[in-house]
Scaffold this active site. Sequence first.
Site, PDB file in Angstrom:
ATOM      1  NE  ARG A  97       1.523   8.904   3.937  1.00  0.00           N
ATOM      2  CZ  ARG A  97       1.257   7.606   3.948  1.00  0.00           C
ATOM      3  NH1 ARG A  97       0.767   7.022   2.858  1.00  0.00           N
ATOM      4  NH2 ARG A  97       1.489   6.880   5.024  1.00  0.00           N
ATOM      5  CB  CYS A 127       5.440   2.567   0.434  1.00  0.00           C
ATOM      6  SG  CYS A 127       4.924   0.855   0.752  1.00  0.00           S
TER       7      CYS A 127
END
Length: 276
Positions: free
Chosen positions: A179, A234
């Site tokens: 990611r 995050c």
Amino acid sequence: MTLIREAEWLYRHLSDEHVLVMDCQFDLSNENKGRERYQKEHIPSAVYADIGKDLSSEVSEHGGRHPIPSREAFIRFMQRSGVNQDTIVIAYDGGEGAFAARFLWLSQLYGYEQVYVLNGGLKAWKEQGYPLTVDEPVIKSSAYRPAGNKDILAFYEEVKELSIGQRKGLLIDSREEARYKGLYEPIDTKSGHIPNALNYEWMGNLADGLYLEKNQLISRFQEINTKTPITVYCGSGITACVNYVALKQAGYQEVKVYAGSFSDWISYDENPVDTK
């Protein structure tokens, strides 16, 4: 100073008057599952903290997928939970680590000092054969209000400056490498990472759900000077809190969480993302 307590410690102190247990079980794919799991089984006397309702606020244009609650809202929740000035709070989740860490960071942000995560969560507790219950505690509410906030929240403007090198410090992306590199993105509308961010996956702090030992965490972050101001993020400000706990365990003093994280960053159309 540690932010972690072992299952054995909690078992020995479970009946102590000043120990309060906070159940943070949650499932990001089904917001009702956490409470259902709590109702099915939990550590005796544990109070339930809902990540979506108690530890987050309403989603809006900016602020990310799990905006933090206001100071007043969080204090009201802690008062309803019976947290006093001398209360020691032990937070746990199913064993993932992230939800308990979110509770710990949020508690510290709003001035609660004696808050710890249960190492290994409910999984470690059950592996030791310690008792479980379906009974919900009778709670005596509190009027305690912490004196003030800690400087551990990174605001959007600070992150913007870090992304272009106009602020002293280091930006850490806590998501998995794929990611971070933009190879795939299962949730957000854009893929990649905030420019200038390094990648330290949050799961790298854990082994079988347990935090690495202090010397292992020191080794994991050894390329970063302990005096460097660090901001962790995050996708939505939850798993980054595991890096927050790990960095504090490793001796880093200036650690902040960008609560809105990547989902807040990309809510501003003009913000670039990087895949290098």
